[in-house]
Design a protein around this motif. Structure first.
Motif, mmCIF file in Angstrom:
data_model
loop_
_atom_site.group_PDB
_atom_site.id
_atom_site.type_symbol
_atom_site.label_atom_id
_atom_site.label_comp_id
_atom_site.label_asym_id
_atom_site.label_seq_id
_atom_site.Cartn_x
_atom_site.Cartn_y
_atom_site.Cartn_z
ATOM 1 N N THR A 401 0.845 -1.203 0.000
ATOM 2 C CA THR A 401 0.000 0.000 0.000
ATOM 3 C C THR A 401 0.879 1.251 0.000
ATOM 4 O OG1 THR A 401 -0.154 -0.225 2.384
ATOM 5 C CG2 THR A 401 -2.006 -1.046 1.113
ATOM 6 N N LYS A 402 2.098 1.094 -0.504
ATOM 7 C CA LYS A 402 3.059 2.203 -0.620
ATOM 8 C C LYS A 402 3.259 2.924 0.697
ATOM 9 C CE LYS A 402 2.266 3.180 -5.480
ATOM 10 N NZ LYS A 402 0.842 3.545 -5.683
ATOM 11 N N GLN A 403 3.557 2.150 1.707
ATOM 12 C CA GLN A 403 3.830 2.748 3.009
ATOM 13 C C GLN A 403 5.033 2.084 3.637
ATOM 14 O OE1 GLN A 403 -0.315 2.034 4.392
ATOM 15 N NE2 GLN A 403 -0.205 4.113 5.189
ATOM 16 N N THR A 404 5.629 2.801 4.580
ATOM 17 C CA THR A 404 6.682 2.183 5.377
ATOM 18 C C THR A 404 6.052 1.750 6.699
ATOM 19 O OG1 THR A 404 7.239 4.201 6.549
ATOM 20 C CG2 THR A 404 8.382 3.818 4.448
ATOM 21 N N LEU A 405 6.865 1.083 7.516
ATOM 22 C CA LEU A 405 6.358 0.673 8.829
ATOM 23 C C LEU A 405 6.017 1.881 9.685
ATOM 24 C CD1 LEU A 405 8.606 -2.237 10.105
ATOM 25 C CD2 LEU A 405 6.232 -2.316 9.324
ATOM 26 N N TYR A 406 6.672 3.023 9.404
ATOM 27 C CA TYR A 406 6.399 4.209 10.215
ATOM 28 C C TYR A 406 5.059 4.829 9.842
ATOM 29 C CZ TYR A 406 11.279 3.562 11.287
ATOM 30 O OH TYR A 406 12.460 3.005 11.695
ATOM 31 N N GLU A 407 4.582 4.497 8.666
ATOM 32 C CA GLU A 407 3.331 5.091 8.200
ATOM 33 C C GLU A 407 2.118 4.249 8.546
ATOM 34 O OE1 GLU A 407 3.657 6.891 4.110
ATOM 35 O OE2 GLU A 407 5.585 5.889 4.244
ATOM 36 N N VAL A 408 2.284 2.925 8.576
ATOM 37 C CA VAL A 408 1.114 2.072 8.828
ATOM 38 C C VAL A 408 0.727 2.121 10.300
ATOM 39 C CG1 VAL A 408 1.501 0.454 6.932
ATOM 40 C CG2 VAL A 408 2.588 0.044 9.146
ATOM 41 N N GLU A 409 -0.520 1.801 10.555
ATOM 42 C CA GLU A 409 -0.997 1.738 11.941
ATOM 43 C C GLU A 409 -0.608 0.373 12.505
ATOM 44 O OE1 GLU A 409 -2.656 4.077 13.595
ATOM 45 O OE2 GLU A 409 -3.278 5.461 11.999
ATOM 46 N N ARG A 410 -0.127 0.392 13.719
ATOM 47 C CA ARG A 410 0.239 -0.873 14.370
ATOM 48 C C ARG A 410 -0.969 -1.797 14.428
ATOM 49 N NH1 ARG A 410 0.955 -1.657 20.496
ATOM 50 N NH2 ARG A 410 2.367 -3.421 20.721
ATOM 51 N N SER A 411 -2.164 -1.192 14.586
ATOM 52 C CA SER A 411 -3.370 -2.003 14.741
ATOM 53 C C SER A 411 -3.734 -2.772 13.466
ATOM 54 C CB SER A 411 -4.542 -1.117 15.150
ATOM 55 O OG SER A 411 -4.689 -0.086 14.196
ATOM 56 N N ALA A 412 -3.082 -2.418 12.330
ATOM 57 C CA ALA A 412 -3.384 -3.130 11.085
ATOM 58 C C ALA A 412 -2.693 -4.494 11.039
ATOM 59 C CB ALA A 412 -2.952 -2.280 9.893
ATOM 60 N N PHE A 413 -1.827 -4.762 12.010
ATOM 61 C CA PHE A 413 -1.060 -6.017 11.987
ATOM 62 C C PHE A 413 -1.195 -6.762 13.309
ATOM 63 C CE2 PHE A 413 0.897 -3.099 9.088
ATOM 64 C CZ PHE A 413 1.126 -3.890 7.971
ATOM 65 N N THR A 414 -0.826 -8.035 13.268
ATOM 66 C CA THR A 414 -0.686 -8.754 14.528
ATOM 67 C C THR A 414 0.403 -8.024 15.296
ATOM 68 O OG1 THR A 414 -0.981 -10.711 13.184
ATOM 69 C CG2 THR A 414 -0.309 -11.080 15.475
ATOM 70 N N ARG A 415 0.120 -7.717 16.555
ATOM 71 C CA ARG A 415 1.061 -6.890 17.316
ATOM 72 C C ARG A 415 2.492 -7.408 17.277
ATOM 73 N NH1 ARG A 415 -1.514 -4.138 22.652
ATOM 74 N NH2 ARG A 415 -2.871 -2.793 21.442
ATOM 75 N N SER A 416 2.619 -8.741 17.541
ATOM 76 C CA SER A 416 3.980 -9.276 17.639
ATOM 77 C C SER A 416 4.690 -9.147 16.288
ATOM 78 C CB SER A 416 3.945 -10.726 18.101
ATOM 79 O OG SER A 416 3.113 -11.463 17.220
ATOM 80 N N THR A 417 3.944 -9.304 15.191
ATOM 81 C CA THR A 417 4.563 -9.188 13.859
ATOM 82 C C THR A 417 5.074 -7.773 13.658
ATOM 83 O OG1 THR A 417 2.946 -10.758 13.036
ATOM 84 C CG2 THR A 417 4.127 -9.484 11.379
ATOM 85 N N TYR A 418 4.209 -6.798 13.970
ATOM 86 C CA TYR A 418 4.595 -5.404 13.770
ATOM 87 C C TYR A 418 5.770 -5.036 14.683
ATOM 88 C CZ TYR A 418 4.332 -0.324 13.646
ATOM 89 O OH TYR A 418 4.654 1.010 13.517
ATOM 90 N N ASP A 419 5.670 -5.432 15.942
ATOM 91 C CA ASP A 419 6.700 -5.032 16.898
ATOM 92 C C ASP A 419 8.067 -5.607 16.542
ATOM 93 O OD1 ASP A 419 4.819 -3.601 18.218
ATOM 94 O OD2 ASP A 419 4.554 -5.016 19.886
ATOM 95 N N ARG A 420 8.049 -6.877 16.135
ATOM 96 C CA ARG A 420 9.314 -7.523 15.781
ATOM 97 C C ARG A 420 9.944 -6.797 14.585
ATOM 98 N NH1 ARG A 420 11.241 -12.767 13.689
ATOM 99 N NH2 ARG A 420 9.997 -12.388 11.979
#
Ligand SMILES: Nc1ncnc2c1ncn2[C@@H]1O[C@H](COP(=O)(O)OP(=O)(O)OP(=O)(O)O)[C@@H](O)[C@H]1O
Ligand SMILES: [Mg+2]
Length: 442
Positions: A401-420
């Motif tokens: 979706t043309k975003q970096t991790l800093y742009e996406v909402e953490r809530s859009a992912f499984t927390r552990s996946t995003y955090d790692r």
């Protein structure tokens, strides 16, 4: 998460035909005549189409495909970022803002309650959300009473030189653009004044920042305008702000290829000057405006990459730790050294502040990858960054979706996946920030 809109590129033609068929005409004679004409016209068009496919005018086919794709991408962008199709940066939760500023969340809350600094948005659940600009305003405020200068505004001070970081490797897909984008955004969020340059005609870094190369750059606007031999423009003419405070962008598109074509011609005519200094010279016009420049290089060792390399004070080589990639990197390094020898012979200064390898799309559970990582670390020692970019669906999905991790909402992912994922990316970027600070003697 937004979904892709894929529509049939020929749909407009189809619906136009259907409309015509169902149009109402006066008398039936008139209708028959019109229908006959229409069928004649259609037969002609069909013949033309089949002729095209028989003769395979490759240029026409490719052009048509490119136009379909461009309009689909444009439609997709509009659906992802309506209504004006421009991107904005999400807000940061108070904990994230505090972490970026390097203070406690309770301290941020106190500032808010005391009415000091920007007012965050307060949700019904009493959570505070800060915009990237709020965070920047807080930096300026906190720096005024900082214990050490630079605690909150970590950029250059008197006498510090501009850091130009070239992210390269001629292996395609080694993570150059992902690394460049996350580095540039993280540094900007940490308070550095950053210029990101897309030197790749493929323009992925550009697209990632919401600029669509086919639509938004019809009259130039890439670094090519500032480095071409014939009547170059001032570099400021091609710099544009982004939706992230402290981050400016010089987009790229296919026009950059012109530099690859023109340089041999200019060299033959004896008016290329020192072609490898074109990027450096262009950047010198805005030296004072930035702390760090991040250059996303194309996956080839052409004149653009050589010119970026000659401008760089820091070089980041991205490596995907797999055997074929490492073998290809061996050639990349040898060819780079050979080319740089030639450049050095013409009197260029090859000194630089640092060069590091960064492991990308790393899978710790993959035994062959681990063998390669161990091999690289043994061979290159501290030239390999300790932190590594883990392979993560959070990174690849954000990229879709043309975003970096800093742009996406953490809530859009499984927390552990995003955090790692974000921990690994932050660790890489922060290690580079330490190198930058060291270069400035801190
Ligand atoms: N850490 C990661 N985890 C998962 N996917 C990743 C990661 N890093 C990069 N990717 C994905 O791998 C692909 C290639 O990455 P990227 O575009 O950054 O490479 P590149 O070196 O810039 O490629 P090119 O040479 O074509 O410019 C992209 O689809 C990206 O989303
Ligand atoms: Mg790339």
């Amino acid at each position: 998460m937004p979904v892709f809109v894929v529509s049939d590129p020929q749909a407009t033609t189809k619906s136009r035909n259907t409309l015509r068929e169902s149009d109402s005409f006066g008398n039936s004679h008139e209708k028959q005549a019109i229908n006959a004409k229409f069928r004649e016209h259609e037969a002609g068009a069909r013949e033309q189409i089949s002729n095209t496919s028989v003769h395979e005018d490759l240029n026409a086919v490719i052009r048509q495909h490119s136009e379909w794709l461009a309009s689909q991408l444009h439609a997709q962008r509009e659906s992802l970022f309506p209504p004006d199709a421009s991107k904005t940066m999400r807000k940061f939760m108070s904990g994230e803002a505090a972490a970026l500023l390097g203070v406690n969340d309770s301290y941020l809350r106190k500032l808010h309650l005391d009415g000091k600094g920007p007012s965050p948005e307060v949700t019904p659940g009493n959570r505070r959300h800060y915009s990237a600009q709020d965070i920047q305003d807080l930096r300026v405020l906190l720096e005024k009473t900082a214990r050490k200068p630079g605690d909150y505004l970590p950029g250059r001070r008197e006498g510090d030189h501009l850091q130009i970081i070239g992210v390269m490797n001629f292996k395609g897909g080694s993570g150059k653009t992902t690394t460049s984008a996350h580095l540039a955004q993280r540094l900007a969020l940490l308070g550095y004044r950053v210029l990101a340059i897309d030197l790749d005609p493929q323009a992925s870094l550009t697209a990632l920042h919401g600029v669509q190369p086919e639509f938004d750059l019809e009259d130039g606007g890439t670094l090519y305008d500032a480095i071409r031999y014939d009547d170059p423009e001032p570099i400021r003419a091609v710099i544009r702000p982004t939706y992230i405070p402290n981050l400016d962008l010089i987009p790229g598109n296919l026009e950059l290829m012109e530099f690859e074509h023109e340089t041999p011609r200019a060299l033959a005519q004896g008016n290329a000057g020192l072609f490898f200094f074109r990027v450096k010279e262009a950047l010198s016009q805005v030296d004072e405006d930035y702390d760090v420049v991040v250059i996303d290089c194309p996956p080839q060792l052409g004149f653009l990459t050589m010119s970026a390399l000659s401008a760089s004070t820091g070089v980041l080589v991205t490596i995907h730790p797999e055997m074929l990639d490492v073998m290809s990197m061996s050639q990349f390094l040898r060819m780079t050294a050979d080319l740089m020898d030639v450049i050095a012979e013409s009197g260029a200064d090859m000194s630089h502040d640092w060069m590091r390898y960064v492991l990308t799309r790393y899978e710790p559970a993959d035994a062959p990858q681990n063998r390669i990582v161990a091999f690289l670390r043994t061979m290159y020692g501290e030239s390999v960054l300790n932190a590594q970019m883990l392979k993560s669906t959070a990174i690849s999905d954000a990229g879709l979706t043309k975003q970096t991790l800093y742009e996406v909402e953490r809530s859009a992912f499984t927390r552990s996946t995003y955090d790692r994922a974000i921990e690994s990316v932050n660790a890489v970027n922060d290690e580079i920030a330490v190198l930058i600070q060291k270069t400035w003697g801190r």
